[in-house]
Design an enzyme around this catalytic site. Structure first.
Site, PDB file in Angstrom:
ATOM      1  N   ASP A   1     -49.349   3.326  33.134  1.00 46.65           N
ATOM      2  CA  ASP A   1     -48.168   3.964  32.527  1.00 46.65           C
ATOM      3  C   ASP A   1     -48.106   3.761  31.006  1.00 46.65           C
ATOM      4  O   ASP A   1     -47.225   4.303  30.347  1.00 46.65           O
ATOM      5  CB  ASP A   1     -46.882   3.426  33.172  1.00 46.65           C
ATOM      6  CG  ASP A   1     -46.857   3.705  34.647  1.00 46.65           C
ATOM      7  OD1 ASP A   1     -46.279   4.707  35.057  1.00 46.65           O
ATOM      8  OD2 ASP A   1     -47.453   2.918  35.404  1.00 46.65           O
TER       9      ASP A   1
ATOM     10  N   CYS B   1     -43.824  11.543  40.772  1.00 51.30           N
ATOM     11  CA  CYS B   1     -44.584  12.321  39.794  1.00 51.30           C
ATOM     12  C   CYS B   1     -45.885  12.853  40.388  1.00 51.30           C
ATOM     13  O   CYS B   1     -46.518  12.191  41.208  1.00 51.30           O
ATOM     14  CB  CYS B   1     -44.899  11.440  38.584  1.00 51.30           C
ATOM     15  SG  CYS B   1     -43.439  11.083  37.614  1.00 51.30           S
TER      16      CYS B   1
ATOM     17  N   LYS C   1     -37.187   0.128  35.409  1.00 48.38           N
ATOM     18  CA  LYS C   1     -36.982   1.096  36.504  1.00 48.38           C
ATOM     19  C   LYS C   1     -37.725   0.657  37.754  1.00 48.38           C
ATOM     20  O   LYS C   1     -37.169   0.680  38.853  1.00 48.38           O
ATOM     21  CB  LYS C   1     -37.505   2.473  36.058  1.00 48.38           C
ATOM     22  CG  LYS C   1     -37.706   3.460  37.208  1.00 48.38           C
ATOM     23  CD  LYS C   1     -38.171   4.817  36.742  1.00 48.38           C
ATOM     24  CE  LYS C   1     -39.633   5.091  36.837  1.00 48.38           C
ATOM     25  NZ  LYS C   1     -40.221   5.276  38.166  1.00 48.38           N
ATOM     26  N   ASN C   2     -38.975   0.262  37.582  1.00 46.82           N
ATOM     27  CA  ASN C   2     -39.800   0.008  38.769  1.00 46.82           C
ATOM     28  C   ASN C   2     -39.554  -1.358  39.409  1.00 46.82           C
ATOM     29  O   ASN C   2     -40.159  -1.691  40.420  1.00 46.82           O
ATOM     30  CB  ASN C   2     -41.281   0.218  38.446  1.00 46.82           C
ATOM     31  CG  ASN C   2     -41.569   1.701  38.226  1.00 46.82           C
ATOM     32  OD1 ASN C   2     -40.764   2.557  38.581  1.00 46.82           O
ATOM     33  ND2 ASN C   2     -42.710   1.994  37.615  1.00 46.82           N
TER      34      ASN C   2
ATOM     35  N   ARG D   1     -51.403  10.625  45.885  1.00 46.99           N
ATOM     36  CA  ARG D   1     -50.393   9.610  46.190  1.00 46.99           C
ATOM     37  C   ARG D   1     -50.122   9.452  47.687  1.00 46.99           C
ATOM     38  O   ARG D   1     -48.979   9.603  48.148  1.00 46.99           O
ATOM     39  CB  ARG D   1     -49.105   9.852  45.389  1.00 46.99           C
ATOM     40  CG  ARG D   1     -49.380   9.972  43.917  1.00 46.99           C
ATOM     41  CD  ARG D   1     -48.155   9.873  43.089  1.00 46.99           C
ATOM     42  NE  ARG D   1     -47.648   8.506  42.955  1.00 46.99           N
ATOM     43  CZ  ARG D   1     -46.554   8.203  42.273  1.00 46.99           C
ATOM     44  NH1 ARG D   1     -45.848   9.145  41.696  1.00 46.99           N
ATOM     45  NH2 ARG D   1     -46.162   6.957  42.193  1.00 46.99           N
TER      46      ARG D   1
ATOM     47  N   ARG E   1     -35.008  10.661  34.413  1.00 49.06           N
ATOM     48  CA  ARG E   1     -35.211   9.916  35.658  1.00 49.06           C
ATOM     49  C   ARG E   1     -35.573   8.469  35.374  1.00 49.06           C
ATOM     50  O   ARG E   1     -35.315   7.580  36.176  1.00 49.06           O
ATOM     51  CB  ARG E   1     -36.411  10.533  36.393  1.00 49.06           C
ATOM     52  CG  ARG E   1     -36.120  11.264  37.643  1.00 49.06           C
ATOM     53  CD  ARG E   1     -37.425  11.609  38.332  1.00 49.06           C
ATOM     54  NE  ARG E   1     -38.166  10.417  38.693  1.00 49.06           N
ATOM     55  CZ  ARG E   1     -39.443  10.388  39.046  1.00 49.06           C
ATOM     56  NH1 ARG E   1     -40.137  11.494  39.081  1.00 49.06           N
ATOM     57  NH2 ARG E   1     -40.033   9.261  39.376  1.00 49.06           N
TER      58      ARG E   1
HETATM   59  C1  EPZ Z   1     -46.096   2.437  41.120  1.00 46.29           C
HETATM   60  O1  EPZ Z   1     -46.480   3.581  41.865  1.00 46.29           O
HETATM   61  C2  EPZ Z   1     -45.190   2.940  40.032  1.00 46.29           C
HETATM   62  N1  EPZ Z   1     -44.066   3.626  40.643  1.00 46.29           N
HETATM   63  C3  EPZ Z   1     -45.958   3.893  39.123  1.00 46.29           C
HETATM   64  O2  EPZ Z   1     -45.115   4.269  38.075  1.00 46.29           O
HETATM   65  C4  EPZ Z   1     -47.147   3.137  38.530  1.00 46.29           C
HETATM   66  O3  EPZ Z   1     -47.895   4.022  37.750  1.00 46.29           O
HETATM   67  C5  EPZ Z   1     -48.011   2.594  39.664  1.00 46.29           C
HETATM   68  O4  EPZ Z   1     -47.215   1.767  40.542  1.00 46.29           O
HETATM   69  C6  EPZ Z   1     -49.162   1.746  39.151  1.00 46.29           C
HETATM   70  O5  EPZ Z   1     -48.680   0.684  38.362  1.00 46.29           O
HETATM   71  C7  EPZ Z   1     -43.054   2.925  41.078  1.00 46.29           C
HETATM   72  O6  EPZ Z   1     -43.022   1.693  41.002  1.00 46.29           O
HETATM   73  C8  EPZ Z   1     -41.913   3.690  41.653  1.00 46.29           C
HETATM   74  P1  EPZ Z   1     -49.769   2.412  43.671  1.00 46.29           P
HETATM   75  P2  EPZ Z   1     -47.140   3.409  43.290  1.00 46.29           P
HETATM   76  O7  EPZ Z   1     -49.423   2.392  45.099  1.00 46.29           O
HETATM   77  O8  EPZ Z   1     -46.592   2.209  43.939  1.00 46.29           O
HETATM   78  C9  EPZ Z   1     -53.482   4.688  45.676  1.00 46.29           C
HETATM   79  C10 EPZ Z   1     -43.671   5.756  37.009  1.00 46.29           C
HETATM   80  O9  EPZ Z   1     -43.750   6.759  36.265  1.00 46.29           O
HETATM   81  N2  EPZ Z   1     -52.805   4.502  46.970  1.00 46.29           N
HETATM   82  O10 EPZ Z   1     -50.067   1.126  42.983  1.00 46.29           O
HETATM   83  O11 EPZ Z   1     -47.001   4.721  43.980  1.00 46.29           O
HETATM   84  C11 EPZ Z   1     -52.723   5.669  44.805  1.00 46.29           C
HETATM   85  O12 EPZ Z   1     -53.005   7.011  45.143  1.00 46.29           O
HETATM   86  C12 EPZ Z   1     -44.628   5.624  38.145  1.00 46.29           C
HETATM   87  O13 EPZ Z   1     -42.817   4.889  36.876  1.00 46.29           O
HETATM   88  C13 EPZ Z   1     -53.441   4.905  48.134  1.00 46.29           C
HETATM   89  O14 EPZ Z   1     -54.554   5.437  48.102  1.00 46.29           O
HETATM   90  O15 EPZ Z   1     -48.639   3.181  42.861  1.00 46.29           O
HETATM   91  C14 EPZ Z   1     -53.205   5.273  43.421  1.00 46.29           C
HETATM   92  O16 EPZ Z   1     -54.457   5.863  43.169  1.00 46.29           O
HETATM   93  C15 EPZ Z   1     -45.707   6.681  38.110  1.00 46.29           C
HETATM   94  N3  EPZ Z   1     -52.791   4.712  49.329  1.00 46.29           N
HETATM   95  C16 EPZ Z   1     -53.375   3.754  43.536  1.00 46.29           C
HETATM   96  O17 EPZ Z   1     -53.458   3.475  44.935  1.00 46.29           O
HETATM   97  C17 EPZ Z   1     -51.560   4.123  49.402  1.00 46.29           C
HETATM   98  O18 EPZ Z   1     -51.021   3.978  50.516  1.00 46.29           O
HETATM   99  C18 EPZ Z   1     -52.247   2.945  42.938  1.00 46.29           C
HETATM  100  O19 EPZ Z   1     -50.998   3.391  43.469  1.00 46.29           O
HETATM  101  C19 EPZ Z   1     -50.936   3.700  48.215  1.00 46.29           C
HETATM  102  C20 EPZ Z   1     -51.592   3.894  47.010  1.00 46.29           C
END
Ligand code: EPZ
Length: 440
Positions: A312, A124, A30-31, A129, A420
Site C-alpha cells: 500500500d 479494491c 483503517k486496517n 483476491r 472509504r
Molecule cells: C489487507 O488485504 C489489506 N486490507 C490491504 O489493504 C493490504 O494491501 C493487504 O492486506 C496487504 O497488506 C485490509 O486490511 C482490509 P492479503 P487482504 O490476504 O487481507 C492472496 C487497502 O487499500 N490471498 O494479505 O485482503 C491475495 O490474493 C487494502 O487498505 C490468497 O491467495 O490481503 C494477495 O495476493 C488494499 N488467498 C495476497 O494473498 C486468500 O485466501 C495477500 O493478500 C487470501 C489472500
C-alpha cells in the site's frame, strides 16, 4: 459532469504547483479499526475503541454489526460496541460487496450461533483476491463451509484448535484464523502467518479482552482458546499508510510537513526507501518531519509482507519515483494486478512501463505468469493535469499526489473510494496549502 454507478457526481478539482507546508495529524489505522470492531462481536460486554477514523469502511463495518443486533455508538473518534443483543448469524445482503470485512465475521458468529452466513465480498480491484486461505483455516478448525455466488455458509458445533499453515502470509486469513482461535477449544498455531502492525494491534485488543495469544518465532501465532472474552478499552494505532502517503506528498511538492503521530516502528522499511531516494526526514518524539530534497535519486524496490516494503506504499512511492533523476524499478510481489492505476499517470506524461517479468530478486508467486507486476519508471517528468477516474483507494491517493504537482487543474472523480479510507482528506490537504475544490 460524470455520474458514477452509485449516482455520485462529486469530484475534486486540484491545481498543482503548491508546496505542502505545515502540520497534520495521522488518523487511526483503517486496517486495524475495521478488524477490531469485528473483534467486539466476541464478547457480550462493551468494547470501546479510541482513535477510530471517520471513514466509509468504518461506517460500513458498524452498519454490519448493527444489522446483527449490536448496539453501536461512534463520536469524536470513539466507537463503543455492545454485542450482547446480537440475534442473527446472517450478515445483511445489502452490505455485500462493500469491503473485505464480512468474511472475518465467520469465526465470531460461529462462536455465538454455531453458524454464519456471509454475503459475497467487495474491496479494491487489485487482483483476484480469493478467500481460499480463510476458508481452509476455518475448515481446519472444524467448520463445514459451503458457498454459492451470493453467500458463504459455515457451521460448527464448536470450533477446535488446529495447526494452520498458510500458503502465504495473508493479512486477512491470519486475522480470520485469530478471531476464530481465541474462543476455540484448545490451542491453535497459525504458521507462515502475517505479522503486520495492524495484526499486532488486533492481538493487543484480543489480549485485553482476555485472550491468550502470542507471536512466536518463524511467523507463528500461538493462541490458547478461552471460553469467554470480556469488554475492553483500546486505542488504535495511527495509520502507517496515510503517514507514508503524506510524507511522499510533502517531499514531491518540495514542501515541509510535520506528520504528527507517524510512528517510526511501523515505517522502518518505508523510511529506508525515503532515505535512499534522498528525501530528508527527521524523527521527532511525536511524529516525523519531511522536508524538501534538492534531488530525488532513482532506486529499485520490491513490495513484500511485513516487515518488508508494504504494497500500500507502492502507489505513492511510484509517484515519487516519477520525479527521481533516472531509472527506478518497482517489483510488486503481494498483489498481481496493482499497477493498473499507472495508465492514468502515463496520460499525465509520466514515463512508466509495466513488465510481466519479475524485476527483482525476491521469490514471487507471479513468476512466469501473465501479470504485469513490475514497473520501470524513468524520471523526472513534468506532469500535465488530467481528468482521472479513481480505480481504487490507494491509487486514489497517488492521483491526488500527481495532481498536486501537475501543471494545471486536474479533476478526480469516483472520489468516494478515497473517502472509504482516508479521514478528512480534503481538510488535511487544504490545511497544508493544497488548492483543492470539491465539486458536486
Ligand atoms: C489487507 O488485504 C489489506 N486490507 C490491504 O489493504 C493490504 O494491501 C493487504 O492486506 C496487504 O497488506 C485490509 O486490511 C482490509 P492479503 P487482504 O490476504 O487481507 C492472496 C487497502 O487499500 N490471498 O494479505 O485482503 C491475495 O490474493 C487494502 O487498505 C490468497 O491467495 O490481503 C494477495 O495476493 C488494499 N488467498 C495476497 O494473498 C486468500 O485466501 C495477500 O493478500 C487470501 C489472500
Amino acid at each position: 459532469m460524470t455520474t458514477e454507478p452509485n449516482g455520485s457526481t462529486r469530484a475534486y478539482a486540484i491545481t498543482g504547483g503548491v508546496p505542502l507546508r505545515g502540520d497534520i495529524r495521522i488518523s487511526g489505522a483503517k486496517n486495524a479499526a475495521t478488524k477490531e470492531i469485528v473483534a467486539a462481536l466476541l464478547s457480550d460486554e462493551p468494547v470501546t475503541l479510541h482513535n477510530v477514523p471517520d471513514i466509509g469502511d468504518v461506517h460500513v463495518t458498524l452498519e454490519m454489526l448493527k444489522g446483527l443486533g449490536a448496539a453501536v455508538t461512534f463520536s469524536d473518534g470513539t466507537v463503543t460496541v455492545d454485542a450482547s443483543g446480537v440475534s442473527t448469524p446472517e450478515v445483511a445482503e445489502a452490505l455485500s460487496r462493500k469491503n473485505r470485512i464480512p468474511i472475518l465475521l465467520m469465526g465470531p458468529l460461529i462462536h455465538r450461533f454455531g453458524e454464519a452466513r456471509i454475503p459475497a465480498l467487495g474491496g479494491c480491484t487489485i487482483g483476484a483476491r480469493p478467500v481460499d486461505f480463510h476458508l481452509a483455516a476455518l475448515k481446519a478448525m472444524g467448520a463445514v463451509i459451503t458457498c454459492d455466488e451470493q453467500t458463504y455458509t459455515a457451521s460448527a458445533k464448536r470450533l477446535k484448535g488446529a495447526v494452520i499453515t498458510l500458503t502465504y502470509p495473508s493479512v486477512g486469513a491470519t486475522e480470520n484464523a485469530m478471531l476464530a482461535a481465541v474462543k476455540a477449544e484448545g490451542t491453535t498455531l497459525i504458521q507462515n502467518a502475517a505479522m503486520e502492525p495492524e495484526i499486532l494491534d488486533l492481538a493487543k485488543l484480543l489480549q485485553a479482552m482476555g485472550a491468550i495469544i502470542n507471536l512466536d518465532v518463524n511467523r507463528t501465532w500461538v493462541i490458547e482458546g478461552v471460553p469467554i472474552l470480556h469488554g475492553a478499552v483500546h486505542r488504535i494505532i495511527p495509520d502507517r499508510i496515510e503517514a507514508a502517503s503524506f510524507m511522499v506528498a510533502a517531499a514531491i511538492t518540495g514542501g515541509d510537513v510535520f506528520v504528527r503521530d507517524a510512528r517510526q516502528d511501523d515505517l522502518l522499511s518505508f523510511l529506508n526507501a525515503l532515505r535512499r531516494v534522498g528525501v530528508p526526514f527527521r524523527i521527532e518524539e511525536d511524529g516525523i518531519r519531511v522536508s524538501k530534497s534538492e534531488r530525488i535519486f532513482p532506486i529499485a524496490l520490491e513490495t513484500d509482507v511485513h516487515p518488508g516494503f508494504m504494497t500500500d506504499w507502492q502507489q505513492p512511492f511510484v509517484m515519487l519515483l516519477t520525479q527521481a533523476e533516472g531509472v527506478s524499478i518497482v517489483h510488486e510481489t503481494v498483489f498481481e494486478d496493482r499497477f493498473g492505476y499507472t495508465e492514468a499517470l502515463t496520460r499525465m506524461q509520466a514515463n512508466i512501463q509495466l513488465h510481466r517479468e519479475c524485476l527483482g530478486s525476491k521469490a514471487c508467486r507471479f513468476v512466469n505468469r501473465d501479470y504485469r507486476h513490475s514497473a520501470v519508471i524513468v524520471g523526472p517528468t513534468l506532469l500535465k493535469a488530467a481528468d482521472i477516474r479513481i480505480p481504487d483507494l490507494r491509487a486514489g491517493f497517488s492521483y491526488l499526489i500527481a495532481a498536486l504537482i501537475a501543471d494545471g487543474t486536474s479533476r478526480l472523480t469516483n472520489v468516494e473510494l478515497i473517502e472509504r479510507g482516508y479521514e478528512d482528506i480534503i481538510g488535511k490537504l487544504k490545511k497544508l496549502g493544497a488548492q483543492i475544490e470539491v465539486e458536486g
